[in-house]
Enzyme design. Structure first.
Site, PDB file in Angstrom:
ATOM      1  N   LYS A 186      26.907  35.923  -0.285  1.00 10.54           N
ATOM      2  CA  LYS A 186      26.203  37.042   0.358  1.00 10.54           C
ATOM      3  C   LYS A 186      26.028  36.714   1.835  1.00 10.54           C
ATOM      4  O   LYS A 186      25.523  35.646   2.184  1.00 10.54           O
ATOM      5  CB  LYS A 186      24.834  37.262  -0.280  1.00 10.54           C
ATOM      6  N   ASP A 201      25.271  42.252   2.984  1.00  4.61           N
ATOM      7  CA  ASP A 201      23.913  42.768   2.723  1.00  4.61           C
ATOM      8  C   ASP A 201      23.319  43.299   4.021  1.00  4.61           C
ATOM      9  O   ASP A 201      22.477  42.653   4.636  1.00  4.61           O
ATOM     10  CB  ASP A 201      23.096  41.598   2.147  1.00  4.61           C
ATOM     11  N   LEU A 202      23.759  44.491   4.446  1.00  6.61           N
ATOM     12  CA  LEU A 202      23.285  45.045   5.725  1.00  6.61           C
ATOM     13  C   LEU A 202      22.303  46.203   5.540  1.00  6.61           C
ATOM     14  O   LEU A 202      21.751  46.701   6.516  1.00  6.61           O
ATOM     15  CB  LEU A 202      24.475  45.503   6.587  1.00  6.61           C
ATOM     16  N   LYS A 203      22.133  46.669   4.311  1.00  2.23           N
ATOM     17  CA  LYS A 203      21.094  47.662   3.972  1.00  2.23           C
ATOM     18  C   LYS A 203      21.073  48.847   4.935  1.00  2.23           C
ATOM     19  O   LYS A 203      20.071  49.097   5.624  1.00  2.23           O
ATOM     20  CB  LYS A 203      19.702  47.012   3.947  1.00  2.23           C
ATOM     21  N   ASP A 252      20.428  55.565   7.585  1.00  4.12           N
ATOM     22  CA  ASP A 252      20.538  56.418   8.774  1.00  4.12           C
ATOM     23  C   ASP A 252      20.967  57.806   8.309  1.00  4.12           C
ATOM     24  O   ASP A 252      21.041  58.064   7.096  1.00  4.12           O
ATOM     25  CB  ASP A 252      21.552  55.802   9.759  1.00  4.12           C
ATOM     26  N   ILE A 253      21.271  58.697   9.241  1.00  7.51           N
ATOM     27  CA  ILE A 253      21.706  60.032   8.821  1.00  7.51           C
ATOM     28  C   ILE A 253      23.082  59.928   8.154  1.00  7.51           C
ATOM     29  O   ILE A 253      23.837  58.982   8.420  1.00  7.51           O
ATOM     30  CB  ILE A 253      21.740  61.033  10.009  1.00  7.51           C
ATOM     31  N   PRO A 254      23.399  60.878   7.256  1.00  3.99           N
ATOM     32  CA  PRO A 254      24.630  60.749   6.471  1.00  3.99           C
ATOM     33  C   PRO A 254      25.893  60.520   7.311  1.00  3.99           C
ATOM     34  O   PRO A 254      26.729  59.672   6.980  1.00  3.99           O
ATOM     35  CB  PRO A 254      24.697  62.090   5.714  1.00  3.99           C
ATOM     36  N   ASN A 255      26.037  61.245   8.420  1.00  2.25           N
ATOM     37  CA  ASN A 255      27.261  61.122   9.216  1.00  2.25           C
ATOM     38  C   ASN A 255      27.432  59.705   9.770  1.00  2.25           C
ATOM     39  O   ASN A 255      28.532  59.142   9.732  1.00  2.25           O
ATOM     40  CB  ASN A 255      27.216  62.146  10.362  1.00  2.25           C
ATOM     41  N   THR A 256      26.349  59.115  10.232  1.00  5.71           N
ATOM     42  CA  THR A 256      26.414  57.762  10.794  1.00  5.71           C
ATOM     43  C   THR A 256      26.730  56.747   9.693  1.00  5.71           C
ATOM     44  O   THR A 256      27.519  55.820   9.883  1.00  5.71           O
ATOM     45  CB  THR A 256      25.063  57.420  11.473  1.00  5.71           C
ATOM     46  N   THR A 268      10.894  44.632  -2.064  1.00  4.21           N
ATOM     47  CA  THR A 268       9.890  43.900  -2.854  1.00  4.21           C
ATOM     48  C   THR A 268       8.703  43.472  -1.998  1.00  4.21           C
ATOM     49  O   THR A 268       7.675  43.041  -2.518  1.00  4.21           O
ATOM     50  CB  THR A 268      10.503  42.661  -3.538  1.00  4.21           C
ATOM     51  N   GLN A 296       8.979  33.226  -2.751  1.00  4.91           N
ATOM     52  CA  GLN A 296       9.246  34.296  -3.711  1.00  4.91           C
ATOM     53  C   GLN A 296       8.048  34.438  -4.647  1.00  4.91           C
ATOM     54  O   GLN A 296       7.452  33.442  -5.056  1.00  4.91           O
ATOM     55  CB  GLN A 296      10.509  33.990  -4.536  1.00  4.91           C
ATOM     56  N   GLY A 351      19.693  31.744  -3.236  1.00  4.40           N
ATOM     57  CA  GLY A 351      19.766  31.133  -1.912  1.00  4.40           C
ATOM     58  C   GLY A 351      19.363  29.683  -1.958  1.00  4.40           C
ATOM     59  O   GLY A 351      20.132  28.804  -2.351  1.00  4.40           O
ATOM     60  N   ARG A 352      18.098  29.418  -1.580  1.00  2.00           N
ATOM     61  CA  ARG A 352      17.650  28.035  -1.385  1.00  2.00           C
ATOM     62  C   ARG A 352      17.805  27.107  -2.580  1.00  2.00           C
ATOM     63  O   ARG A 352      18.056  25.913  -2.373  1.00  2.00           O
ATOM     64  CB  ARG A 352      16.205  28.045  -0.863  1.00  2.00           C
TER      65      ARG A 352
HETATM   66  O1  C5P Z   1      16.473  31.540  -1.010  1.00  2.00           O
HETATM   67  P1  C5P Z   1      16.290  32.642  -2.018  1.00  2.00           P
HETATM   68  O2  C5P Z   1      16.922  32.342  -3.366  1.00  2.00           O
HETATM   69  O3  C5P Z   1      14.855  33.106  -2.134  1.00  2.00           O
HETATM   70  O4  C5P Z   1      17.152  33.843  -1.383  1.00  2.00           O
HETATM   71  C1  C5P Z   1      17.214  35.113  -1.973  1.00  2.00           C
HETATM   72  C2  C5P Z   1      18.063  36.031  -1.156  1.00  2.00           C
HETATM   73  O5  C5P Z   1      17.943  37.343  -1.670  1.00  2.00           O
HETATM   74  C3  C5P Z   1      17.692  36.109   0.329  1.00  2.00           C
HETATM   75  O6  C5P Z   1      18.903  36.365   1.067  1.00  2.00           O
HETATM   76  C4  C5P Z   1      16.769  37.306   0.378  1.00  2.00           C
HETATM   77  O7  C5P Z   1      16.762  37.943   1.631  1.00  2.00           O
HETATM   78  C5  C5P Z   1      17.392  38.204  -0.687  1.00  2.00           C
HETATM   79  N1  C5P Z   1      16.483  39.188  -1.275  1.00  2.00           N
HETATM   80  C6  C5P Z   1      15.307  38.846  -1.933  1.00  2.00           C
HETATM   81  N2  C5P Z   1      14.512  39.819  -2.480  1.00  2.00           N
HETATM   82  C7  C5P Z   1      14.853  41.093  -2.388  1.00  2.00           C
HETATM   83  C8  C5P Z   1      16.022  41.463  -1.737  1.00  2.00           C
HETATM   84  C9  C5P Z   1      16.830  40.469  -1.197  1.00  2.00           C
HETATM   85  O8  C5P Z   1      14.994  37.665  -2.041  1.00  2.00           O
HETATM   86  N3  C5P Z   1      14.095  42.007  -2.947  1.00  2.00           N
END
Ligand code: C5P
Length: 234
Positions: A34, A61-63, A66-70, A121, A192, A212-213
């Protein structure tokens, strides 16, 4: 039906150099990765091309929101980058989500998977009511947004593994649940709040876990990745 599960490593690094140093540790496998906003904004589309060239699948993961056209035009660019999964905020509405699918779809009919963030979240019931003036139970809002995404033609949602079962009940088993918030039973939780082990995420029915971590900060990231695969995907 047996699911096609996979582990996606959240490469939350600030530079291409750190990212490649990390990925170079993997000699026998090519994990799904990701790429988030920090890395993309600092390194640009070249980081996507390079990681793709190295043989990894990519969730970008750029989420978008914006408006539909963009969104349509931006998704076309991401589709040309040949990513495997990209995402947007369901809060942008059904027309925006439909426009995103149009933009992503290539001339030959293929496209990357598209998933939606329902409610972040970091938004809890109180913040939703006070900041967004939405007075419904948060769980209902999440499920409604997931159904909107499905009806707009999207492939799934990002959600907590704890919500994955309910999303499948509402949207069908084929609707993908991509779930962060994963920790090993004996690992640190960090920032988390609601976490689940890879094994439990499998039981609940997640399709992809985003880790991630627990992998990137492990003493032995390759071992930690294999442990995730073993618990979740085998
Ligand atoms: O390091 P960790 O396992 O917590 O990373 C989780 C990844 O998932 C991060 O890139 C975080 O931004 C992403 N994420 C999240 N919770 C969400 C959406 C995305 O932890 N609701």
């Amino acid at each position: 039906m047996e699911k096609n599960r996979d582990v996606i490593i959240a490469c939350d690094f600030a530079s291409a150099k750190d990212t490649y140093e990390f990925l170079d540790k993997f000699t026998d496998e090519k994990p799904f990765v990701k790429i988030g906003m920090e890395l993309f904004y600092s390194e640009g589309p070249e980081i996507v091309r390079e990681i793709k060239k190295r043989g990894h699948k990519i969730f970008l993961d750029l989420k978008l929101h914006d408006i539909p056209n963009t969104v349509r035009k931006s998704m076309k660019v991401l589709s040309n980058l040949d990513v495997d999964i990209c995402n947007l905020h369901a809060g942008g509405g059904t027309d925006m989500m439909k426009a995103a699918i149009e933009g992503l779809t290539r001339d030959d009919g293929t496209r990357p998977l598209l998933i939606a963030v329902t409610m972040l979240t970091s938004i809890d019931q109180t913040r939703m009511e006070e900041d967004l003036l939405i007075n419904r139970p948060l769980a209902d809002v999440v499920m409604h947004y997931a159904l909107n995404a499905k009806n707009a033609g999207l492939d799934g949602v990002v959600c907590s593994p704890l919500e994955a079962g309910k999303v499948h009940e509402a949207c069908g088993n084929g609707f993908l649940t991509v779930t962060p918030g994963i920790r090993f039973a004996d690992g640190a939780v960090g920032d988390q709040q609601r976490v689940t082990t890879p094994a439990r995420a499998k039981e609940i029915g997640s399709d992809f876990i985003v880790v991630g971590r627990p992998i990137t900060a492990a003493d032995d990231p390759v071992y930690a990745y294999r442990r995730c695969i073993k618990e979740f995907a085998e």
